[in-house]
Design an enzyme around this catalytic site. Structure first.
Site, PDB file in Angstrom:
ATOM      1  N   ASP A 165     -45.295  82.665  -9.409  1.00 50.87           N
ATOM      2  CA  ASP A 165     -43.966  83.132  -9.791  1.00 50.87           C
ATOM      3  C   ASP A 165     -42.878  82.895  -8.758  1.00 50.87           C
ATOM      4  O   ASP A 165     -41.858  83.579  -8.761  1.00 50.87           O
ATOM      5  CB  ASP A 165     -44.034  84.632 -10.092  1.00 50.87           C
ATOM      6  CG  ASP A 165     -44.709  85.423  -8.974  1.00 50.87           C
ATOM      7  OD1 ASP A 165     -44.711  84.948  -7.813  1.00 50.87           O
ATOM      8  OD2 ASP A 165     -45.249  86.507  -9.249  1.00 50.87           O
ATOM      9  N   GLU A 167     -52.542  81.387 -12.486  1.00 46.38           N
ATOM     10  CA  GLU A 167     -52.151  82.791 -12.425  1.00 46.38           C
ATOM     11  C   GLU A 167     -51.034  83.072 -13.441  1.00 46.38           C
ATOM     12  O   GLU A 167     -49.975  83.599 -13.124  1.00 46.38           O
ATOM     13  CB  GLU A 167     -51.730  83.208 -11.019  1.00 46.38           C
ATOM     14  CG  GLU A 167     -51.753  84.729 -10.826  1.00 46.38           C
ATOM     15  CD  GLU A 167     -51.395  85.175  -9.426  1.00 46.38           C
ATOM     16  OE1 GLU A 167     -52.309  85.270  -8.592  1.00 46.38           O
ATOM     17  OE2 GLU A 167     -50.189  85.426  -9.165  1.00 46.38           O
ATOM     18  N   GLU A 201     -39.377  87.137  -9.225  1.00 47.07           N
ATOM     19  CA  GLU A 201     -40.677  86.673  -9.686  1.00 47.07           C
ATOM     20  C   GLU A 201     -40.919  86.901 -11.181  1.00 47.07           C
ATOM     21  O   GLU A 201     -41.496  86.040 -11.862  1.00 47.07           O
ATOM     22  CB  GLU A 201     -41.787  87.347  -8.869  1.00 47.07           C
ATOM     23  CG  GLU A 201     -41.884  86.862  -7.432  1.00 47.07           C
ATOM     24  CD  GLU A 201     -40.950  87.575  -6.472  1.00 47.07           C
ATOM     25  OE1 GLU A 201     -40.969  87.256  -5.265  1.00 47.07           O
ATOM     26  OE2 GLU A 201     -40.178  88.459  -6.941  1.00 47.07           O
ATOM     27  N   HIS A 219     -42.292  93.495   2.172  1.00 44.77           N
ATOM     28  CA  HIS A 219     -41.328  92.401   2.308  1.00 44.77           C
ATOM     29  C   HIS A 219     -40.507  92.121   1.052  1.00 44.77           C
ATOM     30  O   HIS A 219     -39.585  91.325   1.093  1.00 44.77           O
ATOM     31  CB  HIS A 219     -42.075  91.107   2.654  1.00 44.77           C
ATOM     32  CG  HIS A 219     -42.905  90.579   1.519  1.00 44.77           C
ATOM     33  ND1 HIS A 219     -44.160  91.058   1.239  1.00 44.77           N
ATOM     34  CD2 HIS A 219     -42.650  89.628   0.591  1.00 44.77           C
ATOM     35  CE1 HIS A 219     -44.643  90.423   0.196  1.00 44.77           C
ATOM     36  NE2 HIS A 219     -43.751  89.552  -0.225  1.00 44.77           N
ATOM     37  N   ARG A 273     -38.005  91.653  -2.033  1.00 43.34           N
ATOM     38  CA  ARG A 273     -36.550  91.749  -2.122  1.00 43.34           C
ATOM     39  C   ARG A 273     -36.101  93.024  -2.817  1.00 43.34           C
ATOM     40  O   ARG A 273     -35.091  93.622  -2.435  1.00 43.34           O
ATOM     41  CB  ARG A 273     -35.980  90.535  -2.879  1.00 43.34           C
ATOM     42  CG  ARG A 273     -36.038  89.229  -2.109  1.00 43.34           C
ATOM     43  CD  ARG A 273     -35.597  88.068  -2.978  1.00 43.34           C
ATOM     44  NE  ARG A 273     -35.741  86.788  -2.290  1.00 43.34           N
ATOM     45  CZ  ARG A 273     -34.795  86.180  -1.608  1.00 43.34           C
ATOM     46  NH1 ARG A 273     -33.609  86.744  -1.516  1.00 43.34           N
ATOM     47  NH2 ARG A 273     -35.010  85.025  -1.020  1.00 43.34           N
ATOM     48  N   HIS A 299     -42.881  90.344   8.063  1.00 46.39           N
ATOM     49  CA  HIS A 299     -42.359  89.155   7.404  1.00 46.39           C
ATOM     50  C   HIS A 299     -41.228  88.559   8.241  1.00 46.39           C
ATOM     51  O   HIS A 299     -40.569  89.256   9.022  1.00 46.39           O
ATOM     52  CB  HIS A 299     -41.847  89.538   6.018  1.00 46.39           C
ATOM     53  CG  HIS A 299     -41.590  88.386   5.099  1.00 46.39           C
ATOM     54  ND1 HIS A 299     -40.399  87.717   5.060  1.00 46.39           N
ATOM     55  CD2 HIS A 299     -42.393  87.791   4.185  1.00 46.39           C
ATOM     56  CE1 HIS A 299     -40.459  86.760   4.149  1.00 46.39           C
ATOM     57  NE2 HIS A 299     -41.655  86.780   3.613  1.00 46.39           N
TER      58      HIS A 299
END
Length: 380
Positions: free
Chosen positions: A98, A120, A134, A208, A210, A241
């Site tokens: 994604d 996936e 994603e 991490h 967003r 990250h």
């Protein structure tokens, strides 16, 4: 006989971890010419995975730029992939999951009229902004792909409910295959991990995403600080990250807490080995929700929802959210209640048996008319 030319495209560390064992499997098939194109959406972290698996890219777009936006990544990847596909002329493009690389590669392949296989496939939260970007990326790839490799039966049901075109195969998740390569003898490459006292209750942590930027991330780090202060017998190990937003938030709250180790990002082998030797995992990552249960480690998910409900239902994962008090409560339970811990640690992992790559390679050959029997499907 002319070989089937299959190009795997990926650009981030999580993609690379999950695509590396598949690339190795494809390369072992005499009917397939396996090619790798990396966008290098994440340069350093991607390269570490390639090194771990002994892989070399046939095409490297090297698109990563300083302070890059989603638009930057998409535009650079689209143009680079257009040229790459013209040169390589693959029969099939494989993408994973994604990411913006995944969406860009699928769109570029569609424009070039090259079939797309989605590894996936079928994960859904049904909230277009969580996880962002994603959720929308994987939904759009689902419309562009013609081969869908769903890790679980539920993922396949999601795709069929959306009436996607092409074939859907239930394969298990390739990350379980990857761990056969990465765990090894459990020894660390990282000097920082060599100094961790694993006689303590070590909590491996990542954060991490967003959608957690801002208040949610502040809440998560505040919860970690609270747990660390209450439990000196525990030790957090947090590979931070590379995002400056994440780093500033983490250092601002967690610096000075003796039993919280803020370390640099780890390669795939060290991250898997850290989890294998840890007491539990706290994360907002997607992949760790699949990886840790295969190692018998309870997982607290630091998000409002998960596209991996199978793990919640199986009892290997608990959705703790992003409210400080909820995170502290769930961590306290696992740190103090042996029965609650054992119930999660001993639950069955619903994500794979280590044969996903074989099933995907078989499905590709079956779809191309190079294998008579449809591959077996993964079942729990």
């Amino acid at each position: 006989m002319k070989k089937l030319k299959v190009m795997s495209v990926f650009g981030t560390r999580p993609e690379a971890i999950k695509m590396a064992p598949l690339a190795l499997e494809l390369g072992s098939r005499p009917e397939i010419e396996s090619l790798i194109c990396v966008t290098a959406q994440h340069r350093q972290m991607l390269d570490s995975v390639m090194d771990c698996f002994g892989l070399t890219a046939d095409y490297d777009l090297n698109i990563m730029g300083r302070n890059q936006t989603l638009t930057d990544v998409t535009v650079r990847a689209l143009k680079g992939l257009e040229d790459c596909f013209k040169t390589a002329q693959p029969d099939l493009v494989l993408v994973h999951g994604d990411t913006s690389t995944t969406f860009s590669a699928s769109l570029a392949a569609f424009y070039a009229k090259i079939p797309v296989g989605h590894v996936e496939a079928g994960l859904r939260t049904y909230d277009r902004y969580s996880p962002y970007p994603e959720e929308m990326n994987r939904c759009l790839v689902g419309r562009l792909a013609t081969l869908h490799f769903a890790p679980t039966a539920r993922n396949a049901e999601n795709l069929r409910a959306e009436a996607v075109t092409g074939e859907v195969f239930i394969t298990g998740n390739t990350v379980i295959d990857a761990m056969k390569y990465t765990i090894g003898d459990g020894s660390f490459n990282s000097d920082e991990l060599k100094n961790v006292n694993f006689s303590k209750k070590v909590i491996a942590m990542t954060c991490h995403r967003r959608e957690n930027y801002g208040e949610p991330m502040q809440n998560i780090f505040s919860a970690v600080k609270d747990i660390a202060q209450r439990h000196p017998e525990a030790e957090f190990v947090y590979p931070i990250h590379m995002s400056p937003i994440v780093r500033d938030a983490a250092h601002g709250i967690l610096d000075g807490q003796d039993n919280v180790r803020l370390i640099e990002p780890l390669d795939a082998m060290d991250m898997h080995r850290l989890m294998s030797r840890s007491y539990m995992v706290m994360t907002d990552s997607g992949g760790l929700q699949e990886e840790a249960p295969s190692l018998g480690k309870p997982v607290l998910v630091l998000r409002r929802e998960t596209e991996r409900p199978e793990a919640v239902e199986a009892g290997t994962v608990r959705l703790s959210g992003v409210v400080k008090e909820d995170i502290v409560r769930d961590a306290e339970l696992l740190l103090t209640d042996a029965d609650a811990y054992d119930a999660m640690a001993k639950a069955v992992n619903p994500y794979g048996d280590g044969n996903a790559c074989r099933r995907i390679a078989d499905a590709i050959l079956y779809n191309a008319g190079l294998k008579e029997a449809r591959p077996d499907e993964f079942r729990i």
